[in-house]
Design a protein around this motif. Structure first.
Motif, mmCIF file in Angstrom:
data_model
loop_
_atom_site.group_PDB
_atom_site.id
_atom_site.type_symbol
_atom_site.label_atom_id
_atom_site.label_comp_id
_atom_site.label_asym_id
_atom_site.label_seq_id
_atom_site.Cartn_x
_atom_site.Cartn_y
_atom_site.Cartn_z
ATOM 1 N N ARG A 1 -48.904 79.451 -65.091
ATOM 2 C CA ARG A 1 -48.186 79.382 -66.376
ATOM 3 C C ARG A 1 -48.940 78.500 -67.363
ATOM 4 N NH1 ARG A 1 -43.227 78.319 -63.111
ATOM 5 N NH2 ARG A 1 -42.445 80.387 -62.643
ATOM 6 N N MET A 2 -49.479 77.413 -66.840
ATOM 7 C CA MET A 2 -50.215 76.511 -67.737
ATOM 8 C C MET A 2 -51.482 77.175 -68.273
ATOM 9 S SD MET A 2 -49.618 73.004 -65.655
ATOM 10 C CE MET A 2 -50.703 72.004 -66.633
ATOM 11 N N ALA B 1 -45.477 77.054 -55.311
ATOM 12 C CA ALA B 1 -44.933 76.377 -56.495
ATOM 13 C C ALA B 1 -46.076 75.845 -57.362
ATOM 14 C CB ALA B 1 -44.001 75.243 -56.072
ATOM 15 N N ALA B 2 -47.074 75.284 -56.718
ATOM 16 C CA ALA B 2 -48.212 74.731 -57.476
ATOM 17 C C ALA B 2 -48.970 75.842 -58.200
ATOM 18 C CB ALA B 2 -49.144 73.975 -56.535
ATOM 19 N N GLN C 1 -48.939 85.134 -66.209
ATOM 20 C CA GLN C 1 -47.742 85.337 -65.407
ATOM 21 C C GLN C 1 -48.175 85.902 -64.056
ATOM 22 O OE1 GLN C 1 -44.454 84.815 -65.947
ATOM 23 N NE2 GLN C 1 -44.861 83.802 -67.897
ATOM 24 N N MET D 1 -47.760 78.731 -59.116
ATOM 25 C CA MET D 1 -46.910 79.246 -60.194
ATOM 26 C C MET D 1 -47.070 78.381 -61.441
ATOM 27 S SD MET D 1 -43.153 80.364 -58.959
ATOM 28 C CE MET D 1 -43.140 80.311 -57.198
ATOM 29 N N MET D 2 -46.997 77.064 -61.221
ATOM 30 C CA MET D 2 -47.105 76.166 -62.373
ATOM 31 C C MET D 2 -48.496 76.249 -63.007
ATOM 32 S SD MET D 2 -44.860 72.780 -61.531
ATOM 33 C CE MET D 2 -45.265 72.439 -59.831
ATOM 34 N N ALA D 3 -49.510 76.280 -62.155
ATOM 35 C CA ALA D 3 -50.880 76.318 -62.676
ATOM 36 C C ALA D 3 -51.132 77.594 -63.469
ATOM 37 C CB ALA D 3 -51.872 76.206 -61.523
ATOM 38 N N GLU E 1 -46.719 86.909 -60.228
ATOM 39 C CA GLU E 1 -45.558 87.039 -59.353
ATOM 40 C C GLU E 1 -46.002 86.648 -57.944
ATOM 41 O OE1 GLU E 1 -43.710 90.955 -59.400
ATOM 42 O OE2 GLU E 1 -43.056 90.599 -57.340
#
Lengths: 228, 143
Positions: free
Chosen positions: A54-55, A47-48, A59, A50-52, A61
């Motif tokens: 995107r920021m 999760a971390a 993208q 994924m967020m990092a 996967e």
């Protein structure tokens, strides 16, 4: 068990920076017990990441997988299957697990998400202590079940050193420990006293053969009766 | 149309048995809101909090009992530690830790819903959209 701790996220991000499809692989035995590399920690890290990503405008996967033991090839099939299509694998296993997984995935980069620390025990909830160095020549039978190699700051074979104060090792003066480090040799004395075996302390231990430990080069155990 | 910030409420059933009026107040304040009832805040893990932020929420608020009033003794205390752990992850990522917070409510006592909703809306509207959250056009990750 093997105790590990997560690497800083920035270091992990640096390792997997080029990957658009990433497998995050956990190990549900030792490193799950020390809350570093089990399926919960895989979910947190994924999760971390994924967020990092995107920021950072990328993208990525991310797939998640976790097996009971990454250090045993038979357990790795699920991870190997989940790695299909991935561009990199991030393993939350100990160093042995990372290497076993890398051996099964010769065409994929496999990165460690943890720093493997030591062989230890869960002393209390949230506290893990190093209590075995894997020296290859166990002395616990002589020392009342308390290892002077791993638990004495000087790894003395004939202790104590004289620096202990109030039952505590003098290393506490040089470095902050919470809880403080006890003198292993005083613990050995108390233990042998409780066992009625204090006479063991009158026998001087001879120099130890360190070549049986890591000083002797890469170690292996070969059991002909277990070979194919 | 401008996207409204989304708040996900994880509500301990002892602290707030019926979160529906709170959701209505949040929506009236210009937010999208969803509530997840929890038997005790101790059931909430750090990965739940991070996943919710990564997948759907701009802010997550846990409604829990005070630490000394937890039905499961240590539950609310453990939640506090897990939340701190998740906040540390956010700091590493560069996200505001205030996106994950806890509000302590005394079980069995009336909740000042307008005040709670105003507090939540204030935080969510100030922080704005979560730049780490999955957006609508992004496909679901494979498990």
């Amino acid at each position: 068990m093997i105790v590990g701790t997560r690497k800083p996220l920035a270091e992990i991000q640096g390792m997997v920076a080029g990957a658009r499809r990433l497998l995050v692989a956990g190990c549900d035995t030792c490193v799950a017990e020390c809350v570093a590399g089990g399926r919960r920690e895989v979910a947190e890290l994924s999760a971390a990441l994924m967020m990092a990503s995107r920021m950072a405008g990328r993208q990525v996967e991310i797939r998640e997988a976790s097996v009971d033991r990454q250090c045993i090839h038979e357990f790795l099939l699920e991870v190997v299957e989940a790695a299909q299509g991935a561009e990199a694998v991030l393993s939350l296993a100990c160093g042995a697990g990372v290497q076993a997984l890398a051996a099964r995935l010769p065409h994929l980069p496999v990165f460690p998400a943890l720093n493997t620390q030591f062989i230890g025990e869960t002393a209390e909830r949230g506290l893990w202590l190093e209590n075995c160095r894997g020296c290859g020549d166990c002395l616990l039978g002589l020392t009342g079940g308390i290892c002077p190699i791993s638990r004495c700051a000087k790894s003395l074979l004939n202790g104590p050193c004289g620096g202990a104060v109030g039952g505590l090792c003098e290393i506490n003066k040089a470095k902050k420990f919470d809880p403080e480090v006890p003198c292993a040799w005083l613990q050995i004395y108390d233990r042998l006293s409780a066992l009625g075996q204090l006479e063991r302390l009158t026998v001087l231990a001879p120099p130890k053969d360190w070549s049986r430990g890591e000083a002797g080069g890469p170690r292996r155990v070969l059991r002909p009766d277990q070979r194919p | 149309m401008r996207e409204k910030p989304k708040v996900v409420i994880l509500a301990c059933q002892q602290a707030l048995p019926d979160p529906e009026p709170l959701l209505q107040a949040l929506e009236a304040a210009g937010l999208t809101a969803r509530a997840v009832p929890e038997p005790c805040s101790s059931k909430i893990e750090a990965f739940h909090l991070l996943r919710i932020l990564a997948v759907e929420a701009d802010c997550v608020r846990v409604l829990a009992c005070p630490e000394d009033a937890c039905l499961l003794k240590e539950g609310s205390c453990r939640l506090g530690r897990r939340l701190k752990h998740a906040q540390e992850y956010l700091q590493e990522i560069g996200l505001e830790p205030e996106r994950l917070e806890v509000t302590r409510l005394n079980p069995g006592e009336a909740v000042d819903l307008p005040r709670l909703a105003a507090d939540l809306a204030g935080v969510a509207l100030t922080l704005g959209l979560n730049p780490g959250r999955r957006r609508v056009q992004e496909k679901e990750p494979q498990k």
